[in-house]
Design a protein around this motif. Structure first.
Motif, PDB file in Angstrom:
ATOM      1  N   LEU A  12       0.838  -1.193   0.000  1.00  0.00           N
ATOM      2  CA  LEU A  12       0.000   0.000   0.000  1.00  0.00           C
ATOM      3  C   LEU A  12       0.876   1.247   0.000  1.00  0.00           C
ATOM      4  CD1 LEU A  12      -3.159   1.111   1.121  1.00  0.00           C
ATOM      5  CD2 LEU A  12      -1.385   2.172   2.515  1.00  0.00           C
ATOM      6  N   GLY A  14       0.496   5.712  -0.323  1.00  0.00           N
ATOM      7  CA  GLY A  14      -0.505   6.769  -0.207  1.00  0.00           C
ATOM      8  C   GLY A  14       0.068   8.142  -0.457  1.00  0.00           C
ATOM      9  N   ARG A  16      -1.260  12.390   0.218  1.00  0.00           N
ATOM     10  CA  ARG A  16      -2.322  13.322   0.620  1.00  0.00           C
ATOM     11  C   ARG A  16      -2.816  14.053  -0.625  1.00  0.00           C
ATOM     12  NH1 ARG A  16       0.840  16.285   5.246  1.00  0.00           N
ATOM     13  NH2 ARG A  16       2.498  15.478   3.932  1.00  0.00           N
ATOM     14  N   MET A  45      -3.651   4.819  -2.212  1.00  0.00           N
ATOM     15  CA  MET A  45      -4.655   5.434  -1.356  1.00  0.00           C
ATOM     16  C   MET A  45      -4.550   6.952  -1.339  1.00  0.00           C
ATOM     17  SD  MET A  45      -5.046   4.930   2.717  1.00  0.00           S
ATOM     18  CE  MET A  45      -3.851   6.221   2.999  1.00  0.00           C
ATOM     19  N   HIS A  50      -5.755  12.143   6.460  1.00  0.00           N
ATOM     20  CA  HIS A  50      -4.474  12.730   6.880  1.00  0.00           C
ATOM     21  C   HIS A  50      -4.404  14.242   6.614  1.00  0.00           C
ATOM     22  CE1 HIS A  50      -2.567   8.616   7.238  1.00  0.00           C
ATOM     23  NE2 HIS A  50      -2.094   9.258   8.281  1.00  0.00           N
ATOM     24  N   TYR A 136      -1.077  11.058  13.666  1.00  0.00           N
ATOM     25  CA  TYR A 136      -0.837  10.879  12.219  1.00  0.00           C
ATOM     26  C   TYR A 136      -0.183   9.535  11.892  1.00  0.00           C
ATOM     27  CZ  TYR A 136       0.635  12.365   7.482  1.00  0.00           C
ATOM     28  OH  TYR A 136       0.832  12.457   6.121  1.00  0.00           O
ATOM     29  N   GLN A 140      -1.453   6.134   9.787  1.00  0.00           N
ATOM     30  CA  GLN A 140      -0.647   5.597   8.686  1.00  0.00           C
ATOM     31  C   GLN A 140      -0.330   4.112   8.924  1.00  0.00           C
ATOM     32  OE1 GLN A 140       2.329   8.223   7.233  1.00  0.00           O
ATOM     33  NE2 GLN A 140       3.372   6.680   6.019  1.00  0.00           N
ATOM     34  N   ASP A 143      -3.302   2.219   7.876  1.00  0.00           N
ATOM     35  CA  ASP A 143      -3.356   2.150   6.405  1.00  0.00           C
ATOM     36  C   ASP A 143      -2.487   0.997   5.892  1.00  0.00           C
ATOM     37  OD1 ASP A 143      -4.722   4.581   6.536  1.00  0.00           O
ATOM     38  OD2 ASP A 143      -2.943   5.794   6.048  1.00  0.00           O
ATOM     39  N   ILE A 144      -1.273   0.973   6.384  1.00  0.00           N
ATOM     40  CA  ILE A 144      -0.289   0.010   5.863  1.00  0.00           C
ATOM     41  C   ILE A 144      -0.655  -1.418   6.274  1.00  0.00           C
ATOM     42  CG2 ILE A 144       2.132  -0.742   6.061  1.00  0.00           C
ATOM     43  CD1 ILE A 144       2.797   2.330   6.456  1.00  0.00           C
ATOM     44  N   GLN A 158       9.445   9.701   5.334  1.00  0.00           N
ATOM     45  CA  GLN A 158       8.388   8.864   5.903  1.00  0.00           C
ATOM     46  C   GLN A 158       8.925   7.675   6.701  1.00  0.00           C
ATOM     47  OE1 GLN A 158       4.950   9.434   5.661  1.00  0.00           O
ATOM     48  NE2 GLN A 158       5.663  11.421   4.934  1.00  0.00           N
TER      49      GLN A 158
HETATM   50  N1  TRP Z   1       2.159  10.268   5.115  1.00  0.00           N
HETATM   51  C1  TRP Z   1       2.250  10.079   3.690  1.00  0.00           C
HETATM   52  C2  TRP Z   1       2.758  11.387   3.055  1.00  0.00           C
HETATM   53  O1  TRP Z   1       2.602  12.443   3.605  1.00  0.00           O
HETATM   54  C3  TRP Z   1       0.911   9.727   3.080  1.00  0.00           C
HETATM   55  C4  TRP Z   1       0.418   8.402   3.592  1.00  0.00           C
HETATM   56  C5  TRP Z   1      -0.676   8.182   4.363  1.00  0.00           C
HETATM   57  C6  TRP Z   1       1.018   7.131   3.337  1.00  0.00           C
HETATM   58  N2  TRP Z   1      -0.829   6.851   4.612  1.00  0.00           N
HETATM   59  C7  TRP Z   1       0.205   6.177   3.991  1.00  0.00           C
HETATM   60  C8  TRP Z   1       2.149   6.734   2.629  1.00  0.00           C
HETATM   61  C9  TRP Z   1       0.541   4.813   3.972  1.00  0.00           C
HETATM   62  C10 TRP Z   1       2.492   5.371   2.613  1.00  0.00           C
HETATM   63  C11 TRP Z   1       1.680   4.428   3.297  1.00  0.00           C
HETATM   64  O2  TRP Z   1       3.304  11.331   1.989  1.00  0.00           O
END
Ligand code: TRP
Length: 332
Positions: A12, A14, A16, A45, A50, A136, A140, A143-144, A158
């Motif tokens: 996964l 992501g 914003r 995603m 976020h 935050y 995340q 999400d992962i 990150q």
């Molecule tokens: N925090 C990441 C960014 O600002 C965005 C993000 C949210 C993300 N959830 C994630 C990235 C899960 C990788 C996996 O770029």
């Protein structure tokens, strides 16, 4: 007997939703996502929750920004059938897992997160950081881990978040049983493309080239790019180090960049001609993306449809994981 097709690894990633993407987003992440689809089952995603961690006052922009960004994803080559694209807030399992994970992290651990510290400094948030903002990295991690990715493609900034994801996965597994893999960050190495002014490329700085920019816009923007201030006349010898035009040459055609540097140093290449040549190279490289973007803009329903499809795919995986989580925790 025919060999079974190798199972693609699920991961996964992501972003914003910031609206139209710029060259920094493209070279830093998107290009890599496009390459990864060959070997991985990638879920992409839109991290709209976020956004709320810092921008909870401007929610009206989230949905149009989402559509613009996903249009760029697909235009740049993400195949939404192969690599599901979805919006975080549409898959409520992210919120449930976030809540459960939030019990497994201490406040002091979150306060040590360098990303939050940086934001507090840059955005002048001293004393006004919200509970959600501090969390935050917990969101995340949800999400992962909902997608049980064994690795996470991220930029260097990150890595602390993935580190926290690993701690949360281990803590959960120790307390309730092995549900989650402990994912590794996989650093995406990319040429750090400066903005037109030589600072970090960022929308708020007004120094971007957008994937959606027309040939004329690219030409006009490249004309304003920062070059060696000591090179005044076209036959003055110049220094390509620190020159934005040269950095873009390296990013867009590494094979020709050395010749440009040599000619610049020797005073054989003036900045005006160099900029004209570069604008042509960038415009040409982005042409297929711009072309696909135009088609998608004429059919915004395709982008919405892709997001609906991706949402279903994502939800099926997320529901399956949550079932295992609830069973392991004996709650819910
Ligand atoms: N925090 C990441 C960014 O600002 C965005 C993000 C949210 C993300 N959830 C994630 C990235 C899960 C990788 C996996 O770029």
């Amino acid at each position: 007997m025919t060999a079974a097709a190798p199972k693609r690894q699920r991961i996964l990633s992501g972003m914003r939703p910031t609206g139209r993407l710029h060259l920094g987003n493209y070279l830093g992440a998107l290009q890599n996502w496009v390459a990864m689809q060959k070997t991985c089952e990638s879920f992409h995603m839109v991290a709209d929750w976020h956004v709320l961690t810092t921008d909870y006052e401007h929610t009206a922009e989230i949905e149009p920004n989402t559509l613009e960004m996903v249009t760029d994803w697909i235009a740049a080559g993400i195949d939404p059938e192969r690599s599901p694209c979805f919006v975080q807030s549409r898959v409520k399992e992210h919120a449930e897992l976030h809540l459960l994970f939030s019990m497994l992290v201490t406040v002091s651990r979150l306060e040590r997160n360098p990303t939050v510290k940086e934001q507090v400094r840059d955005l002048d948030l001293e004393g006004t950081v919200t509970y959600g903002h501090l969390g935050y990295p917990v969101l995340q991690a949800a999400d992962i881990l909902l997608y049980k990715g064994t690795w996470v493609p991220v930029g260097e900034d990150q890595v602390p978040h993935v580190e926290m994801t690993r701690e949360i996965a281990r803590r959960f597994n120790t307390l309730y049983g092995e549900v989650f893999p402990v994912p590794e960050p996989k650093l995406t190495h990319f040429p750090r493309v400066p903005g037109l002014d030589g600072k970090r490329m960022s929308k708020s700085m007004g120094n971007t080239i957008l994937l959606a920019d027309s040939r004329e816009e690219i030409e006009a923007k490249v004309r304003t790019a920062y070059t060696d201030p000591k090179k005044i006349r076209k036959d003055d010898p110049g220094n390509p180090d620190g020159c934005v035009v040269f950095a873009y040459h390296r990013a867009f055609h590494p094979e020709g960049a050395e010749a440009v540097a040599t000619d610049c140093r020797a005073g054989r290449l003036g900045c005006v001609a160099d900029k004209r040549a570069l604008a042509e190279i960038v415009a040409k490289a982005l042409e297929p993306i711009r072309e696909r973007r135009r088609e998608l803009e004429a059919h915004p329903e395709r982008v919405r449809e892709a997001l609906r499809y991706g949402e279903e795919k994502a939800r099926a995986v997320a529901q399956d994981t949550m079932k295992q989580v609830r069973e392991a925790m004996k709650i819910g």
